[in-house]
Enzyme design. Sequence first.
Site, PDB file in Angstrom:
ATOM      1  CG  ASP A   1      -1.926   1.088   1.289  1.00 43.64           C
ATOM      2  OD1 ASP A   1      -1.513   2.262   1.293  1.00 43.64           O
ATOM      3  OD2 ASP A   1      -3.128   0.795   1.354  1.00 43.64           O
TER       4      ASP A   1
ATOM      5  CB  VAL B   1      -3.808   1.929  -1.874  1.00 42.62           C
ATOM      6  CG1 VAL B   1      -3.649   1.338  -3.259  1.00 42.62           C
ATOM      7  CG2 VAL B   1      -3.542   3.433  -1.933  1.00 42.62           C
ATOM      8  CG  ASP B   2      -3.402  -2.892   1.224  1.00 39.20           C
ATOM      9  OD1 ASP B   2      -3.048  -3.504   0.207  1.00 39.20           O
ATOM     10  OD2 ASP B   2      -2.639  -2.654   2.175  1.00 39.20           O
ATOM     11  CB  ILE B   3      -9.509  -0.625   2.171  1.00 38.38           C
ATOM     12  CG1 ILE B   3      -8.840  -1.147   3.449  1.00 38.38           C
ATOM     13  CG2 ILE B   3     -11.022  -0.688   2.304  1.00 38.38           C
ATOM     14  CD1 ILE B   3      -8.971  -0.227   4.648  1.00 38.38           C
TER      15      ILE B   3
ATOM     16  N   GLY C   1      -9.241  -3.611  -2.907  1.00 37.79           N
ATOM     17  CA  GLY C   1     -10.105  -4.758  -2.651  1.00 37.79           C
ATOM     18  C   GLY C   1     -11.531  -4.512  -3.098  1.00 37.79           C
TER      19      GLY C   1
END
Length: 373
Positions: A130, A157-159, A162
Amino acid sequence: MAGIRVVEFSHMVMGPSVGVILADLGADVIKVEPEGGDQTRKLLGSGAGYFPMFNRNKRSICLDLKSERGLRIARKLVARSDILIENFRPGTLAKLGLGYAALSADNPRLIYCSAKGFLKGPYEQRTALDEVTQMMGGLAYMTGPPGRPLRAGSSVVDITGGMFGVIGILAALERRHRTGKGAEVKCALYETTAFLVGQHMAQMAVTGKAAQPMPVRVSAWAIYDVFETAREGEQLFVGVVSDGQWKAFCAAFDLAALGGNPDYALNNQRVEARDAILPQVRALFASMAREDLVAKLEALGLPFAPIARPDELFDDPHLVQSGGLVEVSISADRKTFLPGLPLEIDGERMALRRDIPAINGDLAAVLAEVGEA
């Protein structure tokens, strides 16, 4: 999504984010962990909350994917599933015989979602996190003050990456309803970051000037800032974002000289006069208690927000009373409340169906389902 089975080969945040969204929506998500459990369970510091936040409503089994038996069970499980999620380095699962080409041959209806650092292109073999893509994608530049790039205060960014994975999965499911065929879906951190900063790229295209970092940006509105109030440490964000709101704001706060000035009648005029307007508003707010300001602003219907810490959300009346927090177990003898999926469907929030799974806690049941008991 009841009746949809998902196999999740993932760790950290991005892959589990895909899984927890599908799980909260009712899918049966089986998390495949390495023997001994996902190492994310053991992270300290800022990583300590990853596993409990992104793994509720899932079942857990542990498999050694390098063993003949573990690989056989994994293939059987995927053959009986609708969706696979993975976020390992490119090619890792393919080397084990668990790539899309091999698994879709056994299960043509399979939707295979890979959450990666980069989509196809020159960077696709790089390792990413991220924070890496926030730095290289311009988000850290926009968040920190000039010369001090700063990652956002969450794994945004990860979330969101996803979330894009889930969007791709749902689109592939809809296509499968018509064609009967699955799909290979890929989502990625870098391209997600580029999407998030796209508004700043568009600003450059429109104005011819590069966007400045948020701490020194030229706001689109004159009053759109954090203000000190009468009590030290009690801050308040306030936005006045239309000409109508400006008139109502000035009337409510006895700012007749500002409200009646024709040079400030239009939004862009006020933006250009921000240095003259803001000191007067700051002085007024600094003389008032935050609760009095909140009462006035709420009555006016203006955008406002007391500045809060994440831990203060445990007691937020809106989240507590609306069912926005779900109770989960973070150890054998400790429970806590964490944010649920931010959705209502038919007026209902998504319920907790399964607590955070124990390591390998569902092995017997899953093995029986694939004929390996």
